[in-house]
Design a protein around this motif. Structure first.
Motif, PDB file in Angstrom:
ATOM      1  N   MET A   1      43.168  16.008  28.660  1.00  0.00           N
ATOM      2  CA  MET A   1      42.016  16.421  29.335  1.00  0.00           C
ATOM      3  C   MET A   1      42.166  17.087  30.543  1.00  0.00           C
ATOM      4  SD  MET A   1      39.544  13.237  29.607  1.00  0.00           S
ATOM      5  CE  MET A   1      38.456  13.034  28.321  1.00  0.00           C
ATOM      6  N   LEU A   2      41.243  18.136  30.850  1.00  0.00           N
ATOM      7  CA  LEU A   2      41.403  18.939  31.781  1.00  0.00           C
ATOM      8  C   LEU A   2      40.104  18.814  33.025  1.00  0.00           C
ATOM      9  CD1 LEU A   2      43.040  21.600  32.862  1.00  0.00           C
ATOM     10  CD2 LEU A   2      41.108  22.989  31.723  1.00  0.00           C
ATOM     11  N   SER A   3      40.601  18.671  34.102  1.00  0.00           N
ATOM     12  CA  SER A   3      39.710  18.563  35.266  1.00  0.00           C
ATOM     13  C   SER A   3      40.244  19.600  36.291  1.00  0.00           C
ATOM     14  CB  SER A   3      39.592  17.217  35.797  1.00  0.00           C
ATOM     15  OG  SER A   3      38.699  17.000  36.601  1.00  0.00           O
ATOM     16  N   GLY A   4      39.453  20.282  36.975  1.00  0.00           N
ATOM     17  CA  GLY A   4      39.700  21.059  38.072  1.00  0.00           C
ATOM     18  C   GLY A   4      38.737  21.175  39.246  1.00  0.00           C
ATOM     19  N   SER A   5      39.329  21.575  40.153  1.00  0.00           N
ATOM     20  CA  SER A   5      38.303  22.016  41.430  1.00  0.00           C
ATOM     21  C   SER A   5      39.069  22.954  42.203  1.00  0.00           C
ATOM     22  CB  SER A   5      38.182  20.829  42.266  1.00  0.00           C
ATOM     23  OG  SER A   5      39.501  20.374  42.935  1.00  0.00           O
ATOM     24  N   VAL A   6      38.237  23.751  43.162  1.00  0.00           N
ATOM     25  CA  VAL A   6      38.597  24.874  44.070  1.00  0.00           C
ATOM     26  C   VAL A   6      39.110  24.312  45.175  1.00  0.00           C
ATOM     27  CG1 VAL A   6      37.926  26.961  45.140  1.00  0.00           C
ATOM     28  CG2 VAL A   6      37.135  26.350  42.973  1.00  0.00           C
ATOM     29  N   VAL A   7      40.057  24.522  45.639  1.00  0.00           N
ATOM     30  CA  VAL A   7      40.993  24.139  46.835  1.00  0.00           C
ATOM     31  C   VAL A   7      40.380  25.028  48.112  1.00  0.00           C
ATOM     32  CG1 VAL A   7      42.984  23.671  48.495  1.00  0.00           C
ATOM     33  CG2 VAL A   7      42.729  22.934  45.937  1.00  0.00           C
ATOM     34  N   LYS A   8      40.496  26.190  47.762  1.00  0.00           N
ATOM     35  CA  LYS A   8      40.187  27.244  48.803  1.00  0.00           C
ATOM     36  C   LYS A   8      39.460  28.295  48.084  1.00  0.00           C
ATOM     37  CE  LYS A   8      41.915  30.365  52.339  1.00  0.00           C
ATOM     38  NZ  LYS A   8      42.966  30.884  53.218  1.00  0.00           N
ATOM     39  N   GLY A   9      37.971  28.630  48.609  1.00  0.00           N
ATOM     40  CA  GLY A   9      37.424  29.739  47.873  1.00  0.00           C
ATOM     41  C   GLY A   9      37.688  31.148  48.317  1.00  0.00           C
ATOM     42  N   ARG A  10      37.279  32.183  47.594  1.00  0.00           N
ATOM     43  CA  ARG A  10      37.689  33.402  47.901  1.00  0.00           C
ATOM     44  C   ARG A  10      36.716  33.865  49.115  1.00  0.00           C
ATOM     45  NH1 ARG A  10      37.667  36.168  41.832  1.00  0.00           N
ATOM     46  NH2 ARG A  10      39.190  34.705  41.303  1.00  0.00           N
ATOM     47  N   GLY A  11      35.450  33.210  49.400  1.00  0.00           N
ATOM     48  CA  GLY A  11      34.829  33.846  50.441  1.00  0.00           C
ATOM     49  C   GLY A  11      34.893  33.083  51.682  1.00  0.00           C
ATOM     50  N   SER A  12      34.215  33.973  52.734  1.00  0.00           N
ATOM     51  CA  SER A  12      34.565  33.548  54.157  1.00  0.00           C
ATOM     52  C   SER A  12      33.376  32.676  54.530  1.00  0.00           C
ATOM     53  CB  SER A  12      34.734  34.695  55.003  1.00  0.00           C
ATOM     54  OG  SER A  12      33.677  35.450  54.990  1.00  0.00           O
ATOM     55  N   GLY A  13      32.426  32.499  54.000  1.00  0.00           N
ATOM     56  CA  GLY A  13      31.334  31.844  54.381  1.00  0.00           C
ATOM     57  C   GLY A  13      31.211  30.363  53.704  1.00  0.00           C
ATOM     58  N   PRO A  14      30.167  29.677  54.052  1.00  0.00           N
ATOM     59  CA  PRO A  14      29.971  28.322  53.396  1.00  0.00           C
ATOM     60  C   PRO A  14      29.733  28.391  51.901  1.00  0.00           C
ATOM     61  CG  PRO A  14      27.920  28.875  54.379  1.00  0.00           C
ATOM     62  CD  PRO A  14      28.947  30.117  54.836  1.00  0.00           C
ATOM     63  N   CYS A  15      30.120  27.097  51.263  1.00  0.00           N
ATOM     64  CA  CYS A  15      30.021  27.153  49.848  1.00  0.00           C
ATOM     65  C   CYS A  15      28.367  27.078  49.653  1.00  0.00           C
ATOM     66  CB  CYS A  15      30.457  25.671  49.399  1.00  0.00           C
ATOM     67  SG  CYS A  15      30.149  25.523  47.564  1.00  0.00           S
ATOM     68  N   THR A  16      27.836  27.736  48.555  1.00  0.00           N
ATOM     69  CA  THR A  16      26.678  27.892  48.215  1.00  0.00           C
ATOM     70  C   THR A  16      26.118  26.842  47.251  1.00  0.00           C
ATOM     71  OG1 THR A  16      27.034  29.669  46.623  1.00  0.00           O
ATOM     72  CG2 THR A  16      26.318  30.400  48.867  1.00  0.00           C
ATOM     73  N   LYS A  17      27.235  26.377  46.514  1.00  0.00           N
ATOM     74  CA  LYS A  17      26.863  25.200  45.640  1.00  0.00           C
ATOM     75  C   LYS A  17      25.964  25.816  44.317  1.00  0.00           C
ATOM     76  CE  LYS A  17      26.777  21.392  49.112  1.00  0.00           C
ATOM     77  NZ  LYS A  17      26.191  20.348  49.592  1.00  0.00           N
ATOM     78  N   GLN A  18      26.581  26.777  43.985  1.00  0.00           N
ATOM     79  CA  GLN A  18      25.879  27.283  42.868  1.00  0.00           C
ATOM     80  C   GLN A  18      26.575  26.748  41.502  1.00  0.00           C
ATOM     81  OE1 GLN A  18      25.480  31.559  42.886  1.00  0.00           O
ATOM     82  NE2 GLN A  18      25.611  31.614  45.065  1.00  0.00           N
ATOM     83  N   ALA A  19      27.654  26.134  41.599  1.00  0.00           N
ATOM     84  CA  ALA A  19      28.135  25.541  40.180  1.00  0.00           C
ATOM     85  C   ALA A  19      28.660  26.700  39.246  1.00  0.00           C
ATOM     86  CB  ALA A  19      27.576  24.438  39.822  1.00  0.00           C
ATOM     87  N   LYS A  20      28.946  27.792  39.518  1.00  0.00           N
ATOM     88  CA  LYS A  20      29.174  28.792  38.587  1.00  0.00           C
ATOM     89  C   LYS A  20      30.532  28.857  37.760  1.00  0.00           C
ATOM     90  CE  LYS A  20      27.705  33.226  40.022  1.00  0.00           C
ATOM     91  NZ  LYS A  20      28.076  34.607  40.721  1.00  0.00           N
ATOM     92  N   LEU A  21      30.275  29.028  36.603  1.00  0.00           N
ATOM     93  CA  LEU A  21      31.395  29.012  35.876  1.00  0.00           C
ATOM     94  C   LEU A  21      32.202  30.326  35.633  1.00  0.00           C
ATOM     95  CD1 LEU A  21      29.951  27.115  32.643  1.00  0.00           C
ATOM     96  CD2 LEU A  21      31.209  26.061  34.359  1.00  0.00           C
TER      97      LEU A  21
END
Length: 54
Positions: free
Chosen positions: A1-21
């Motif tokens: 099984m594969l599960s993942g998460s982002v540790v550090k995003g590319r943007g400099s602002g807050p997370c927008t919680k869009q859940a983009k694939l």
């Protein structure tokens, strides 16, 4: 099984919680061989391409 998460995003602002694939590249400890790669959340098979050797 594969599960993942982002540790550090590319943007400099807050997370927008869009859940983009987005496509990702990952390295496995060993080849999948005949095993099926599954999504840990849904249990559905995940299509994938094998990287060239090297």
């Amino acid at each position: 099984m594969l599960s993942g998460s982002v540790v550090k995003g590319r943007g400099s602002g807050p997370c927008t919680k869009q859940a983009k694939l987005m496509p990702v590249r990952l390295r496995l400890k060993r080849p999948l061989g005949g095993r099926v790669l599954l999504d840990a959340l849904s249990g559905a098979p995940i299509p994938y391409k094998e990287a060239p050797p090297g």
